[in-house]
Design an enzyme around this catalytic site. Structure first.
Site, mmCIF file in Angstrom:
data_model
loop_
_atom_site.group_PDB
_atom_site.id
_atom_site.type_symbol
_atom_site.label_atom_id
_atom_site.label_comp_id
_atom_site.label_asym_id
_atom_site.label_seq_id
_atom_site.Cartn_x
_atom_site.Cartn_y
_atom_site.Cartn_z
ATOM 1 N N LYS A 2 38.073 69.756 83.146
ATOM 2 C CA LYS A 2 38.339 69.265 84.494
ATOM 3 C C LYS A 2 37.114 68.522 85.033
ATOM 4 O O LYS A 2 35.983 68.866 84.699
ATOM 5 C CB LYS A 2 38.626 70.438 85.442
ATOM 6 C CG LYS A 2 39.864 71.237 85.152
ATOM 7 C CD LYS A 2 39.964 72.407 86.128
ATOM 8 C CE LYS A 2 41.167 73.288 85.855
ATOM 9 N NZ LYS A 2 42.435 72.623 86.166
ATOM 10 N N ARG A 32 50.218 78.811 81.291
ATOM 11 C CA ARG A 32 51.548 79.048 80.723
ATOM 12 C C ARG A 32 51.465 79.746 79.368
ATOM 13 O O ARG A 32 52.382 80.467 78.987
ATOM 14 C CB ARG A 32 52.303 77.719 80.623
ATOM 15 C CG ARG A 32 51.750 76.726 79.638
ATOM 16 C CD ARG A 32 52.267 75.322 79.876
ATOM 17 N NE ARG A 32 51.734 74.754 81.107
ATOM 18 C CZ ARG A 32 52.070 73.553 81.584
ATOM 19 N NH1 ARG A 32 52.942 72.800 80.919
ATOM 20 N NH2 ARG A 32 51.549 73.099 82.695
#
Length: 481
Positions: free
Chosen positions: A263, A337
């Site tokens: 990020k 996830r």
């Protein structure tokens, strides 16, 4: 701030306190305000008229009443008023009393005649308790103010329940606001183990057990960090036969760098909040232990850090999940996830009748719904409706989004059963994430993407900047207690 809210059966003018708060609704004194006004020879009504006080929501006017004071508190216009108005009023009221420097006050239970004593008492007390929250643990000289607030002619049980729920929300806020060097996966597990004191069953697996049990998708994410993962299980069992078994799954990434799909710094600043789903789930279990619903509730958190090292998972890796399905990793920043897939499979195998999962999962959901609304995805219409209605009762905003089956083909991998993202396309990112999770259970499942409302960088109506505790109130309402 330390706030104590107490219920009282008497009227405002019958309770001795240095400050008496009455409502102004639609520009007029409330019934209790009129009683206090009569007792004080029209002092309130004169000030209201002379200063043309209209009473917009949260607007106040302090009036001397001999040795004490009266506070006119605006409730806004009669049209469109709701229980959410009362929650916001409770938070604004505490802020104003504190600003004025009072340590004890009595307030009427606003709009009890409109919403009923129970509902009005609960909303007002909850708003006050949520609005009083602050996180000063790491300040050298934190402010420490105390306030005792009496709610006149209120419902004692409703105020007590508001206390339990607000404490749970604020517990979740505390967890989210902890810096990531303090709240590691092991520390989150220790916080969960402290819930045993409330009569809950808690089990924690270390990294060896996680590997041995076959939670390979989860462990793949966790393997790059020097802080090892912890799989947390918390169980509440009611007396007698439970109505059903509800599993709560929360994303527990205590810090997310994005892994090798790194990020940018700006996006990493708030990534201590990537365990907000876990915080909401554990906080709900705290409330469950006190409210004692007649159903079995199980919480599961796959706690981990998503870091970069020589052992971190890579783009192109294939991970084997607990379900047996293999997953090709196309983006290491789609890590949540992968951890949730194994937690959901495990919850299913432990006998859950239904699963509700909360996670700060996708920026795509924030783009779609903004910072105030969570996305609701469900493979079961009835359960989806239950959760949506619970959110409405709890005062939290969710909006249903589709698990569009035609998009499932985007998850098909050429080298594994699935891929964790749909490749280069940015379309329907939140939907794709929900579809991925639905691959790991056939049970009724609701996925709440709380990436928007879980954390705020600005103060809001019910609290300061930081963790919001979003999801706790919805889950408590879903449990029917």
């Amino acid at each position: 701030m330390e706030l104590t809210v107490r219920s009282a059966r008497r009227y405002v003018d019958e309770i001795p306190a240095p400050l008496a708060v009455v409502g102004v609704w639609g520009g007029e004194l409330s019934e209790e305000g009129q009683k206090l006004d009569t007792k004080n020879r029209g002092a309130l009504s004169r000030m209201l008229e002379e200063l043309r006080f209209k009473g917009e929501l949260g607007e106040t006017l302090l009036v001397p009443l001999g040795k004490s004071f009266g506070l006119l508190f605006g409730l806004g216009r009669k049209r469109g008023v709701s229980l959410e108005t009362l929650r916001k009023a409770g938070a604004k009221l505490v802020a104003e009393i504190t600003r004025l420097g009072f340590r004890e006050a009595v307030a009427e239970t606003f709009l009890a005649d409109k919403f009923g004593k129970k509902e009005a008492s609960y909303a007002l007390a909850e708003g006050a308790l949520l609005g009083s929250y602050s996180f000063g643990k790491y300040k050298s000289n934190p402010e420490h103010k105390k306030l005792r607030l009496w709610l006149a002619r209120s419902s004692g049980p409703a105020v007590d329940r508001a206390q339990v729920v607000a404490e749970a929300v604020n517990y979740a806020r505390d967890l989210v606001n902890e810096p990531p060097n303090s709240l590691t996966p092991a520390e989150l597990a220790r916080r969960a183990q402290a819930l045993e004191a409330l009569g809950l069953q808690v089990e924690v697996w270390d990294e060896g057990r996680i590997q041995a049990e076959g939670l390979g998708s989860y462990y793949g994410v966790a393997q790059g960090s020097a802080n090892p993962p912890r799989f947390i299980q918390v169980v509440y069992k009611p007396q007698g036969t439970p109505e059903r078994v509800l599993a709560l799954v929360g994303k527990g990434i205590t810090f997310d760098t994005g892994g090798y799909s790194l990020k940018p710094n700006e996006s990493m600043l708030t990534m201590k909040c990537d365990m907000a789903g876990a915080a909401a789930v554990l906080a709900t279990m705290q409330a469950v232990a006190k409210l004692k619903p007649q159903l079995e509730v199980r919480a599961y958190v796959a706690a981990a850090e998503n870091m970069i090292s020589g052992q971190a998972y890579r783009v192109g890796d294939v991970l084997k999940s607990l379900s047996g399905k293999t997953v090709e990793v196309l983006n290491t920043d789609a890590e949540g996830r992968l951890t949730l897939a194994d937690a959901i499979t495990y919850a299913d195998r432990q006998g859950a009748d239904a699963i509700v999962e909360l996670s700060t999962l996708t920026g795509a959901c924030v783009i779609a719904l903004g910072e105030k609304v969570a996305g609701l995805f469900s493979n079961d219409v009835r359960l989806g409706r239950e959760v949506q209605e619970a959110a409405e009762r709890g005062g939290e905003k969710v909006w249903p989004l589709p698990l569009e089956e035609e998009y499932r083909e985007m998850l098909v991998s050429s080298v594994a059963d699935l891929k964790n993202v749909h490749g280069r396309s940015r379309y329907a990112g939140a939907v794709i994430a929900g579809l991925f999770l639905s691959e790991f259970t056939e049970k009724p499942l609701v996925h709440l993407d709380i990436a928007g409302p879980a954390f705020t960088e600005r103060p809001h109506a019910l609290g300061p900047a930081g963790g919001t505790g979003f999801g706790v109130r919805t889950l408590v309402e879903l449990l029917g207690v």
